[in-house]
Design an enzyme around this catalytic site. Structure first.
Site, PDB file in Angstrom:
ATOM      1  N   PHE A   1      -4.236   5.106  11.154  1.00 15.59           N
ATOM      2  CA  PHE A   1      -4.028   3.840  11.861  1.00 15.59           C
ATOM      3  C   PHE A   1      -2.547   3.454  11.818  1.00 15.59           C
ATOM      4  O   PHE A   1      -1.906   3.609  10.777  1.00 15.59           O
ATOM      5  CB  PHE A   1      -4.776   2.710  11.147  1.00 15.59           C
ATOM      6  CG  PHE A   1      -6.262   2.681  11.348  1.00 15.59           C
ATOM      7  CD1 PHE A   1      -6.794   2.176  12.524  1.00 15.59           C
ATOM      8  CD2 PHE A   1      -7.125   3.114  10.361  1.00 15.59           C
ATOM      9  CE1 PHE A   1      -8.178   2.103  12.707  1.00 15.59           C
ATOM     10  CE2 PHE A   1      -8.509   3.051  10.534  1.00 15.59           C
ATOM     11  CZ  PHE A   1      -9.034   2.551  11.707  1.00 15.59           C
ATOM     12  N   GLY A   2      -2.025   2.885  12.881  1.00 15.32           N
ATOM     13  CA  GLY A   2      -0.711   2.252  12.804  1.00 15.32           C
ATOM     14  C   GLY A   2       0.286   2.742  13.819  1.00 15.32           C
ATOM     15  O   GLY A   2       0.173   3.858  14.337  1.00 15.32           O
TER      16      GLY A   2
ATOM     17  N   ASN B   1       0.820  -1.223   0.000  1.00 16.80           N
ATOM     18  CA  ASN B   1       0.000   0.000   0.000  1.00 16.80           C
ATOM     19  C   ASN B   1       0.848   1.265   0.000  1.00 16.80           C
ATOM     20  O   ASN B   1       0.675   2.162   0.809  1.00 16.80           O
ATOM     21  CB  ASN B   1      -0.989   0.000   1.180  1.00 16.80           C
ATOM     22  CG  ASN B   1      -0.309   0.006   2.532  1.00 16.80           C
ATOM     23  OD1 ASN B   1       0.861  -0.361   2.648  1.00 16.80           O
ATOM     24  ND2 ASN B   1      -1.022   0.414   3.551  1.00 16.80           N
TER      25      ASN B   1
ATOM     26  N   ASP C   1      -3.128  -5.540   2.046  1.00 18.94           N
ATOM     27  CA  ASP C   1      -3.089  -5.140   3.460  1.00 18.94           C
ATOM     28  C   ASP C   1      -3.347  -3.643   3.651  1.00 18.94           C
ATOM     29  O   ASP C   1      -2.866  -2.813   2.893  1.00 18.94           O
ATOM     30  CB  ASP C   1      -1.753  -5.468   4.107  1.00 18.94           C
ATOM     31  CG  ASP C   1      -1.759  -5.055   5.566  1.00 18.94           C
ATOM     32  OD1 ASP C   1      -2.574  -5.585   6.315  1.00 18.94           O
ATOM     33  OD2 ASP C   1      -0.968  -4.171   5.934  1.00 18.94           O
TER      34      ASP C   1
ATOM     35  N   HIS D   1      -5.693  -9.195   5.162  1.00 14.58           N
ATOM     36  CA  HIS D   1      -6.040  -8.302   6.272  1.00 14.58           C
ATOM     37  C   HIS D   1      -7.522  -8.566   6.539  1.00 14.58           C
ATOM     38  O   HIS D   1      -8.381  -8.064   5.821  1.00 14.58           O
ATOM     39  CB  HIS D   1      -5.781  -6.849   5.850  1.00 14.58           C
ATOM     40  CG  HIS D   1      -6.245  -5.822   6.841  1.00 14.58           C
ATOM     41  ND1 HIS D   1      -5.399  -4.863   7.348  1.00 14.58           N
ATOM     42  CD2 HIS D   1      -7.444  -5.598   7.414  1.00 14.58           C
ATOM     43  CE1 HIS D   1      -6.086  -4.090   8.192  1.00 14.58           C
ATOM     44  NE2 HIS D   1      -7.334  -4.518   8.247  1.00 14.58           N
TER      45      HIS D   1
ATOM     46  N   HIS E   1       4.078   6.936  10.601  1.00 16.19           N
ATOM     47  CA  HIS E   1       3.197   8.043  10.223  1.00 16.19           C
ATOM     48  C   HIS E   1       3.814   9.364  10.646  1.00 16.19           C
ATOM     49  O   HIS E   1       4.457   9.459  11.691  1.00 16.19           O
ATOM     50  CB  HIS E   1       1.831   7.917  10.891  1.00 16.19           C
ATOM     51  CG  HIS E   1       0.985   6.839  10.293  1.00 16.19           C
ATOM     52  ND1 HIS E   1       0.521   6.893   8.991  1.00 16.19           N
ATOM     53  CD2 HIS E   1       0.519   5.677  10.802  1.00 16.19           C
ATOM     54  CE1 HIS E   1      -0.185   5.807   8.736  1.00 16.19           C
ATOM     55  NE2 HIS E   1      -0.193   5.046   9.809  1.00 16.19           N
TER      56      HIS E   1
ATOM     57  N   ASP F   1       3.930  -5.305  11.577  1.00 14.21           N
ATOM     58  CA  ASP F   1       2.994  -4.294  11.044  1.00 14.21           C
ATOM     59  C   ASP F   1       3.535  -2.887  11.311  1.00 14.21           C
ATOM     60  O   ASP F   1       2.771  -1.952  11.585  1.00 14.21           O
ATOM     61  CB  ASP F   1       1.586  -4.466  11.620  1.00 14.21           C
ATOM     62  CG  ASP F   1       0.535  -3.736  10.781  1.00 14.21           C
ATOM     63  OD1 ASP F   1       0.879  -3.174   9.718  1.00 14.21           O
ATOM     64  OD2 ASP F   1      -0.643  -3.716  11.196  1.00 14.21           O
TER      65      ASP F   1
ATOM     66  N   HIS G   1      -1.733 -10.190  11.097  1.00 14.24           N
ATOM     67  CA  HIS G   1      -2.048  -9.607  12.413  1.00 14.24           C
ATOM     68  C   HIS G   1      -3.351 -10.102  13.049  1.00 14.24           C
ATOM     69  O   HIS G   1      -4.289  -9.336  13.246  1.00 14.24           O
ATOM     70  CB  HIS G   1      -2.028  -8.080  12.361  1.00 14.24           C
ATOM     71  CG  HIS G   1      -2.666  -7.447  11.132  1.00 14.24           C
ATOM     72  ND1 HIS G   1      -3.931  -7.737  10.709  1.00 14.24           N
ATOM     73  CD2 HIS G   1      -2.178  -6.525  10.261  1.00 14.24           C
ATOM     74  CE1 HIS G   1      -4.207  -7.031   9.630  1.00 14.24           C
ATOM     75  NE2 HIS G   1      -3.170  -6.296   9.335  1.00 14.24           N
TER      76      HIS G   1
HETATM   77 ZN   LIG Z   1      -3.255  -4.852   7.960  1.00  8.23          ZN
END
Ligand SMILES: [Zn+2]
Lengths: 311, 428
Positions: B324-325, B92, B152, B179, B310, B306, B233
């Site tokens: 997210f993340g 991604n 993902d 995912h 960011h 994962d 995950h």
């Molecule tokens: Zn994912």
């Protein structure tokens, strides 16, 4: 009181202190010249990331009647699209030297985050599907006034209050449950199972999916607004079915105990969650809630900002 | 890759079986340490434990497209510091890694600039749109030699597209990494585990069942097609139950768990700190226990970080609006030691399996995850299992700072990482 982020932050003593001062403030509201000098020289910013004419006007009048300088900042959609973070927006406003921030945001927790980023008092004016603590205070104010019309010593403690409708998405319900429980009310939440928040079983309330079963026992029926997007969201089949199951219809009005109060945070969907008969009934507190909003917000602003000079 | 490095002699290491000895790497491979030449570079590893180089099946490197948050160079530097010698780079990016050319860009850039092997993961669908298959075969045939495919960040929600993807990659022993998140059950506003806390905080709920229904569907599709499925995950006890059933049935499924899902719970979101906003979300303690147990008994095969860097401005929003993340490469081994080794749940053999051998097998990397014996590629990490430190988010080789462990006391074991005979990280 440094911030007002959640109704759960308030002790019963603090609530009583806010409500009692709001009684005094409401007298000012009735005067031809509505001005107290309490917050002269202080600046309050209404930082609204989400439109709400009603709440913004109420906070604006509350600040102005206390002689504060009030500025309105509408930040709706601006910061994210410009790449500015919420933190930057909040710190920018704080850096201008304001004394308090009243924050409304479509996302739950935004005022709490703002309060973590700045030392300036933050007042939550509604955040996402989380809380709207001044709404709970004004509801309590209007309910207590209503009760005291027949008994001047009446308190909310021990009274039974039904909160009816979209509990999952309602910040009014979350703040209301906390605050009314703090004041000792007994609460029953009434909604179809699709509109009950996850984990509601752990809340200090009773639950019902049958409005008719509880209606005859309650001292207050607090009807929540059904938002348009919920109607197409599969939370209930049709508006008609919702009204039949959970609307305060004319027939249900007759089932209420004599003198039981009707509350609604507005704006109302007449004919959906509340019938015209119920909205306009003698025991309806709808307009009193609006009036109480200004007095309660004056009291809250005074508690947040006015106390310092006394020390 | 350069083969003109000086030979590297590491003396006095301990191995996971308790034995000790020296290691010699010449031309990128382990050889008999007695054959050390005179001009050898020496490393004294007395008291340190030697593990095969760690392999991460799940990393976001952000290059191309968001080089302000991470690059292949900085992400692999962080990986090396975490003891990794290979990482799988998720697709991604911007543009999406959904063509042979895009996969080769990642592969080639890593050869030039990387401090670890980077195995590009190809997208399953064009543009991650979930509609049409990406050019899976061309990516497999490319220089990058893609074997794992994943959308993902998004779930391949369409069951027919998922079936076709599984069928198609059987031709080259590919694996589809899912995912697992039903996009209707965990809708656009889902940002927090659905439960008591989401209900109280008014955060959009991400129900556990949105994961396990996809895992259940996909293992049945894997059985139908006879293909390899990898579940990214895993975060819930229900998913673990489905995986256990699938493995007993002989379905070709593997699964990974992140370090953060092994240690953190949904309680972390109580302060609305977007650092703890991650997808899938942090779950309650019962799920954490089930995930640890699944890593012990082999229901979960591997640890995947994962690692999701960011920028500050993408995280410092209201919780629901933030990206997210969280970061993971530099702290993964420490967290696994804390949760699994120090608690006595697994031994070092199992740790090597879940953080090196299994991920290498899942990714189809024959030059990774091998034991430290003569003839193996010269990948290893030297650790001091007792070393601990307070994590400082500011002290990182990643370009980003969204570190969920900031301020926590954790094992901080990695002393030296060697990838293909080359020292890629050395504790100063
Ligand atoms: Zn994912």
């Amino acid at each position: 009181m440094r911030n007002l982020l959640s109704a759960a932050d308030l002790s019963a003593e603090e609530v009583f202190s806010i409500l009692d001062l709001a009684e005094e403030m409401s007298e000012v509201q009735a005067r031809p010249i509505k001005k107290l000098p309490a917050l002269r020289g202080r600046t309050v910013v209404n930082l609204f990331f989400e439109d709400s004419t009603r709440t913004r006007s109420s906070f604006e009048l509350a600040g102005k009647w206390l002689s504060a300088d009030v500025i309105n900042v509408s930040a709706k959609g601006s910061s994210v699209s410009k790449g500015e973070s919420l933190r930057d927006t909040v710190l920018t406003i704080a850096a201008m030297g304001v004394d308090a921030m009243v924050i409304r945001h479509s996302a739950s927790g935004a005022p709490a985050q703002a309060a973590a980023w700045t030392q300036i008092p933050v007042l939550n004016a509604g955040d996402g599907t989380h809380e709207h603590p001044t709404q709970a205070l004004l509801d309590a104010f209007a309910i207590r006034r209503h009760l005291r019309r027949s008994d001047p010593e009446a308190e909310i403690a021990g009274k039974k209050i039904a909160i009816v409708g979209d509990l999952t998405h309602s910040r009014v319900a979350r703040s209301g449950v906390s605050l009314l429980r703090t004041l000792g009310a007994e609460i029953v939440l009434v909604a179809p199972p699709t509109l009950m928040p996850s984990g509601v079983g752990t809340w200090p309330v009773s639950l019902s999916t049958d409005l008719d079963e509880v209606l005859g026992e309650v001292d207050v029926a607090m009807m929540l607004r059904v938002q348009r997007e919920r109607m197409s969201g599969g939370y209930f089949p049709t508006p008609r079915e919702y009204t039949v199951g959970y609307g305060l219809t004319r027939d249900r009005l007759a089932k209420l105990k004599p003198g039981a109060a009707i509350c609604h945070p507005g704006p109302m969907n007449r004919g959906l969650e509340i019938s015209a008969d119920a909205a306009d009934a003698a025991s309806s507190l709808v307009l009193e809630q609006v009036a109480a909003g200004v007095a309660v917000r004056m009291s809250v602003l005074y508690h947040l900002l006015g106390g310092e000079e006394d020390q | 890759m350069s083969t003109s490095q000086r030979p590297l002699l590491i003396t006095g290491v301990e191995f996971v079986d308790g034995s000790g000895g020296d290691l010699l790497i010449i031309d990128g491979a382990f050889v008999d340490p007695d054959r050390a030449p005179a001009d050898v570079e020496r490393v004294d590893a007395t008291g340190l434990l030697a593990l095969p180089g760690l392999v991460d099946p799940h990393t976001h490197l952000r290059e191309p497209g968001r080089e302000d948050t991470e690059t292949i160079a900085t992400g692999t530097a962080a990986a090396a510091r975490g003891g990794f010698t290979a990482v799988a780079a998720m697709a991604n990016t911007q543009p999406v890694t959904d063509t042979a050319e895009a996969a080769e860009f990642v592969h080639d850039t890593a050869i030039r600039e990387g401090a670890a092997k980077v195995q590009p993961v190809g997208a399953v669908s064009k543009g991650l749109a979930g509609e049409e298959l990406a050019e899976l075969g061309l990516m497999a045939r490319s220089r990058a030699g893609v074997r794992m495919f994943s959308d993902d960040g998004r779930c391949v929600a369409d069951p027919l597209l998922m079936r076709r993807a599984l069928e198609y990659v059987r031709a080259f022993d590919g694996v589809i990494a899912q995912h697992a998140q039903d996009p209707r059950l965990a809708g656009p506003g889902a940002c927090c585990h659905e439960g008591e806390i989401s209900g109280r905080l008014g955060l959009g709920g991400w129900p556990a069942v949105a994961e396990s229904v996809i895992v259940a569907r996909d293992v049945q599709l894997a059985e139908l097609t006879g293909s390899r499925l990898h579940v990214c995950h895993v975060s819930t006890a229900e998913s673990v139950e489905v995986l256990r059933w699938a493995k007993q049935r002989g379905i070709r499924v593997s699964a990974e768990v992140t370090p953060h899902h092994l240690l953190l719970t949904t309680d972390e979101v109580l302060g609305y700190d977007p650092t703890y906003k991650v997808n899938p979300p942090l779950r309650p303690a019962e799920d954490v226990q089930a995930l640890r147990q699944a890593l012990v008994d082999g229901t979960i095969d591997a640890v995947g970080t994962d690692h999701a860097p960011h920028a500050r401005q993408d995280k410092e929003h209201a919780f629901a609006d933030a990206a997210f993340g969280m970061l993971g490469l530099e702290t993964a081994l420490g967290v696994v030691i804390e949760t699994m080794i120090d608690s006595g749940l697994i031994d070092w053999f199992r740790l090597v399996e879940v953080m090196s051998a299994a991920p290498a097998r899942i990714l189809g990397l024959s030059d990774q995850g091998q034991p430290l014996v003569e003839g193996s590629p010269g990948n290893l990490t030297l650790i001091d299992p007792g070393a601990r430190a307070r994590v400082d988010a500011g002290d990182s080789l990643s370009l980003s700072r969204n570190n969920p462990w900031h301020g926590r006391d954790l094992p901080d074991p990695v002393q030296l990482t060697v990838w293909s005979g080359r020292i890629t990280y050395r504790r100063s």
